[in-house]
Design an enzyme around this catalytic site. Structure first.
Site, short mmCIF file in Angstrom:
data_model
loop_
_atom_site.label_atom_id
_atom_site.label_comp_id
_atom_site.label_asym_id
_atom_site.label_seq_id
_atom_site.Cartn_x
_atom_site.Cartn_y
_atom_site.Cartn_z
N THR A 197 -0.47 10.20 -4.34
CA THR A 197 0.54 9.63 -4.15
C THR A 197 0.88 8.99 -5.49
OG1 THR A 197 -0.74 7.40 -3.93
CG2 THR A 197 -0.10 8.89 -1.83
N VAL A 243 4.88 6.73 -4.79
CA VAL A 243 5.15 6.80 -3.25
C VAL A 243 3.82 7.01 -2.34
CG1 VAL A 243 6.64 8.30 -1.91
CG2 VAL A 243 7.16 8.00 -4.31
N HIS A 244 3.38 5.76 -2.06
CA HIS A 244 2.30 5.70 -1.59
C HIS A 244 2.35 5.88 0.05
CE1 HIS A 244 -0.19 4.50 -4.75
NE2 HIS A 244 0.51 3.52 -4.92
N ASP A 245 2.77 5.09 0.90
CA ASP A 245 2.93 5.03 2.16
C ASP A 245 3.69 6.18 2.80
OD1 ASP A 245 0.97 2.90 2.38
OD2 ASP A 245 2.18 1.53 3.12
#
Length: 320
Positions: A197, A243-245
């Site tokens: 991420t 851009v994690h989730d």
């Protein structure tokens, strides 16, 4: 054929971005949104989930989950990152209607998986408390779900070791005991952590472009991102955000975006390294080995970040 998912979330700015991605992508069928504490208290997270679900006509069932971790003392909401109520400067009215299934989230997960064997993927982007409670409530869930995809953890690939401590990622740190149970259970888990991420980035220009091209959805993403980008600018020194989730949703939509490493995973549950995730990725025999008796899981270590960014943009634009 689209993948049926239960999206377990603590909305949360990047959670909101991921919810819209899951709603938009043709390969994903989000049948339910289960909530958990984390980025906010459980009441805020559930209210935010209901608001997003209603505003963008997602049609998912919303179910409220755990208000705190299994064992450890609560860490508390990440107000500095997500704002007072989870969505930055976008505040859902405190009297917003909360229309939810009466069951607790972990019970709902078990029921839906039992009714749809082999069809449901659990996608968890917050603390893993609901999933651990589901394992305790009905151990057969490991045979009923298709797979588990989580956003969390950090394994040191490319130097990405932690974001709330030198070795721990926030979701795992919030409930390390739950995470250890989830990773050690006999179901297939794919971990989409900071190792990948942190390789993908929503720049300020990218979000501005979405605002122009994606109508009401793009405007909402832009608005909730203001608080997030302020944090990244002040604390990290960049114009944009990792851009994690949404990366967990991207894995479900197209696993070919990612390269994985396999091996059993354990979580440190006490002491200064609490929340640290460690994978045994070799076949060597060790005299002291509390990994090898558990199932091998997948850890994402590579990502085609440009293709992921294009997929996100195309999906969100389709909602316009």
């Amino acid at each position: 054929m689209s993948q049926k998912i239960i999206f377990d979330t603590d909305p949360g700015i990047d959670d909101a971005m991921a919810l819209l991605f899951a709603h938009a992508h043709d390969n994903v069928d989000m049948v339910a949104i289960t909530t958990v504490y984390g980025n906010g208290v459980i009441e805020d997270c559930t209210r935010n989930a209901c608001y997003i679900n209603d505003t963008f006509n997602m049609g998912a069932t919303v179910v409220q989950g755990a208000a705190g971790p299994l064992t450890r003392d609560p860490v508390g909401p990440t107000v500095v990152v997500h704002g007072e109520h989870g969505l930055g400067t976008v505040e859902v009215p405190l009297d917003y209607p909360i229309n939810i299934d009466p069951r607790p989230a972990h019970e709902y997960m078990c029921d839906l998986a039992r009714e749809n064997p082999g069809e449901i993927t659990l996608v968890a982007v917050g603390p893993l408390t609901n999933l651990a409670l589901a394992l305790q409530h009905d151990p057969e869930i490991v045979n009923n779900v298709k797979e588990v995809v989580i956003m969390g953890a950090a394994f040191g690939e490319g130097g990405h070791r932690g974001n709330v401590s030198p070795v721990a990622e926030a979701n795992i740190h919030d409930d390390p005991h739950a995470a250890d149970q989830v990773f050690c259970a006999d179901w297939p888990v794919t971990i989409v952590g900071l190792d990948v991420t942190h390789q993908t980035f929503f720049t300020g220009d990218y979000l501005d472009e979405l605002r122009r091209s994606a109508g009401e959805v793009g405007e909402f993403i832009w608005q909730v991102s203001r608080f997030y980008l302020k944090f990244y600018s002040e604390k990290v020194g960049v114009d944009g955000c990792h851009v994690h989730d949404p990366s967990a949703v991207a894995y479900v939509a197209d696993p070919s975006l990612f390269g994985v490493r396999k091996g059993p995973v354990r979580v440190v549950t006490e002491g200064p390294a609490i929340g640290m995730t460690i994978q045994k990725s070799d076949e060597r025999f060790y005299h002291h080995d509390e990994w090898s008796c558990f199932r091998s899981q997948q850890v994402c270590v590579e990502v085609d970040n440009q293709r992921l960014l294009q997929m996100y943009k195309d999906s969100i634009n389709s909602l316009a």
